[in-house]
Design a protein around this motif. Structure first.
Motif, PDB file in Angstrom:
ATOM      1  N   CYS A  33       0.736  -1.146   0.179  1.00  0.00           N
ATOM      2  CA  CYS A  33      -0.157  -0.236  -0.255  1.00  0.00           C
ATOM      3  C   CYS A  33       1.179   1.260   0.170  1.00  0.00           C
ATOM      4  O   CYS A  33       2.300   1.485   0.811  1.00  0.00           O
ATOM      5  N   LEU A  34       0.477   2.149  -0.864  1.00  0.00           N
ATOM      6  CA  LEU A  34       0.705   3.525  -1.020  1.00  0.00           C
ATOM      7  C   LEU A  34      -0.233   4.657   0.241  1.00  0.00           C
ATOM      8  O   LEU A  34      -1.220   4.947  -0.398  1.00  0.00           O
ATOM      9  N   LEU A  35       0.319   4.627   1.146  1.00  0.00           N
ATOM     10  CA  LEU A  35      -0.611   5.437   2.063  1.00  0.00           C
ATOM     11  C   LEU A  35       0.089   6.435   1.963  1.00  0.00           C
ATOM     12  O   LEU A  35       1.280   6.903   2.188  1.00  0.00           O
ATOM     13  N   GLY A  36      -0.642   7.658   2.316  1.00  0.00           N
ATOM     14  CA  GLY A  36      -1.052   9.045   2.958  1.00  0.00           C
ATOM     15  C   GLY A  36      -1.849  10.148   2.085  1.00  0.00           C
ATOM     16  O   GLY A  36      -2.220   9.559   1.582  1.00  0.00           O
ATOM     17  N   PRO A  37      -1.837  11.672   3.110  1.00  0.00           N
ATOM     18  CA  PRO A  37      -2.872  12.446   2.642  1.00  0.00           C
ATOM     19  C   PRO A  37      -3.177  12.167   1.511  1.00  0.00           C
ATOM     20  O   PRO A  37      -2.191  12.776   0.399  1.00  0.00           O
ATOM     21  N   SER A  38      -5.022  13.462   0.760  1.00  0.00           N
ATOM     22  CA  SER A  38      -4.711  13.528  -0.863  1.00  0.00           C
ATOM     23  C   SER A  38      -3.727  14.370  -0.743  1.00  0.00           C
ATOM     24  O   SER A  38      -2.954  15.320  -0.579  1.00  0.00           O
ATOM     25  N   GLY A  39      -2.849  14.594  -2.090  1.00  0.00           N
ATOM     26  CA  GLY A  39      -2.024  15.241  -2.701  1.00  0.00           C
ATOM     27  C   GLY A  39      -1.466  15.130  -2.934  1.00  0.00           C
ATOM     28  O   GLY A  39       0.014  15.382  -3.323  1.00  0.00           O
ATOM     29  N   CYS A  40      -0.710  14.134  -1.647  1.00  0.00           N
ATOM     30  CA  CYS A  40       0.843  13.753  -1.498  1.00  0.00           C
ATOM     31  C   CYS A  40       1.387  13.243  -3.116  1.00  0.00           C
ATOM     32  O   CYS A  40       2.503  12.758  -2.625  1.00  0.00           O
ATOM     33  N   GLY A  41       0.325  12.482  -3.472  1.00  0.00           N
ATOM     34  CA  GLY A  41       1.787  12.273  -4.342  1.00  0.00           C
ATOM     35  C   GLY A  41       1.687  10.157  -4.903  1.00  0.00           C
ATOM     36  O   GLY A  41       2.077  10.178  -6.452  1.00  0.00           O
ATOM     37  N   ALA A 201      -4.633   0.541   4.742  1.00  0.00           N
ATOM     38  CA  ALA A 201      -3.619   0.140   4.863  1.00  0.00           C
ATOM     39  C   ALA A 201      -3.316  -0.704   5.796  1.00  0.00           C
ATOM     40  O   ALA A 201      -2.783  -2.092   5.059  1.00  0.00           O
ATOM     41  N   MET A 202      -3.614  -0.678   6.792  1.00  0.00           N
ATOM     42  CA  MET A 202      -3.078  -1.882   7.812  1.00  0.00           C
ATOM     43  C   MET A 202      -3.508  -3.461   7.759  1.00  0.00           C
ATOM     44  O   MET A 202      -3.192  -4.257   7.999  1.00  0.00           O
ATOM     45  N   PHE A 203      -4.759  -2.962   6.965  1.00  0.00           N
ATOM     46  CA  PHE A 203      -5.716  -4.697   7.243  1.00  0.00           C
ATOM     47  C   PHE A 203      -4.914  -5.599   5.767  1.00  0.00           C
ATOM     48  O   PHE A 203      -4.805  -6.774   5.864  1.00  0.00           O
ATOM     49  N   MET A 204      -4.913  -4.539   4.959  1.00  0.00           N
ATOM     50  CA  MET A 204      -4.513  -4.794   3.768  1.00  0.00           C
ATOM     51  C   MET A 204      -3.018  -5.129   3.168  1.00  0.00           C
ATOM     52  O   MET A 204      -2.950  -6.452   2.106  1.00  0.00           O
ATOM     53  N   ALA A 205      -1.816  -4.478   3.260  1.00  0.00           N
ATOM     54  CA  ALA A 205      -0.613  -4.826   3.288  1.00  0.00           C
ATOM     55  C   ALA A 205      -0.123  -5.466   3.768  1.00  0.00           C
ATOM     56  O   ALA A 205      -0.112  -5.518   4.950  1.00  0.00           O
ATOM     57  N   ASP A 206       1.211  -6.200   3.070  1.00  0.00           N
ATOM     58  CA  ASP A 206       2.186  -6.718   3.255  1.00  0.00           C
ATOM     59  C   ASP A 206       3.418  -5.894   3.999  1.00  0.00           C
ATOM     60  O   ASP A 206       4.100  -5.935   4.915  1.00  0.00           O
ATOM     61  N   ARG A 207       3.403  -4.859   3.294  1.00  0.00           N
ATOM     62  CA  ARG A 207       4.162  -3.647   3.492  1.00  0.00           C
ATOM     63  C   ARG A 207       3.385  -2.133   3.004  1.00  0.00           C
ATOM     64  O   ARG A 207       2.543  -2.318   2.083  1.00  0.00           O
TER      65      ARG A 207
END
Ligand code: ADP
Ligand code: ADP
Length: 229
Positions: A33-41, A201-207
């Protein structure tokens, strides 16, 4: 084995640096997962991986092959990258039946094999009974399952998901999320998923790669990130 690698990738829209020297990799069978607030890329990263955005700097490597290189102005077009896409705005074709939607990327297969693959993948997402239905007759959750089936049908080495559950209401979201993870884990594809929702992200991701203002500021397993101050 690493299915997708982005090396030192940067991307600017006019003067806005949306992605700033980011590197990441996704192994076969992993959900990242790529996690972050809206607009972070985050979406820009996915579009660069998919080839929907021309790479300005850095390299994209799929299964050992360089498919995009900013310096060399090399970019393999999206349809030749072997990636499956499930994007928020990447809706089903309304005028095509479920079967045709799922078969859309399978035109190279002979009809008998294509139909077998369509049946197989519809079965995987538990939609075998809906082959002849049209998208408008399906619930949001069912449409989401078909979108996943369509992306997985050509057996892509890499699957790219951009906020795939954001169109679903809260109760359905959890169920579809569970189902999707189950399907992904069985398919062995390498998955890169964008989300702004830490719990998802916590639920889905391996990393998880945590992004902020175009940069990766932390990465690691959900456990490692959660227990870090
Ligand atoms: P995220 O997916 O994390 O919300 P995006 O990758 O969509 O972030 O956007 C990163 C930054 O780039 C934001 O500031 C956004 O406004 C800007 N941006 C995204 N797409 C474009 C575009 N096509 N033209 C100009 N700016 C854009
Ligand atoms: P439907 O009635 O579901 O629209 P048809 O009976 O017309 O589908 O077609 C049957 C099969 O033909 C489909 O399951 C599909 O495998 C194949 N097919 C025909 N045209 C296409 C196409 N353009 N793309 C993918 N599959 C196609």
């Amino acid at each position: 084995a690493s299915a997708l690698e982005l090396h030192d990738v940067s991307h600017a829209y006019e003067k806005l640096l949306a992605v700033d020297h980011v590197s990441l990799h996704v192994n076969e069978g992993e959900v990242i997962c790529l996690l972050g607030p809206s607009g972070c890329g985050k979406s820009t990263m996915l579009r660069l991986a998919a080839g929907l955005e021309a790479l300005q700097q850095g390299r994209v490597v799929m299964q050992g092959q360089t498919i995009a290189d900013g310096a060399a102005r090399l970019s393999v077009p999206p349809e030749r990258r072997g990636v499956g896409l499930v994007f928020q705005d990447f809706a089903l074709f309304p005028h095509l039946s479920v079967r045709r939607n799922v078969g859309f990327g399978l035109t190279e297969l002979e009809p008998a094999r294509r139909d077998r693959r369509i049946a197989e993948v519809l079965d995987q997402v538990d939609m075998a009974d809906y082959a002849t239905a049209f998208p408008h007759a399906l619930s949001g959750g069912q449409q989401q399952r078909i979108a996943l089936a369509r992306a997985l049908a050509p057996q892509p080495a890499v699957l790219l998901l951009d906020e795939p559950f954001s169109g679903l209401d809260a109760r359905l979201r959890e169920q579809i999320r569970d189902e999707t993870l189950h399907v992904l884990k069985r398919s062995r594809t390498a998955t890169l998923m964008v989300t702004h929702d830490p719990e998802e992200a916590m639920f889905m991701a391996d990393r998880i790669y945590l992004m902020q203002s175009g940069r990766v500021v932390q990465s690691g397993s959900p456990d490692a990130l959660y227990h870090r101050p």
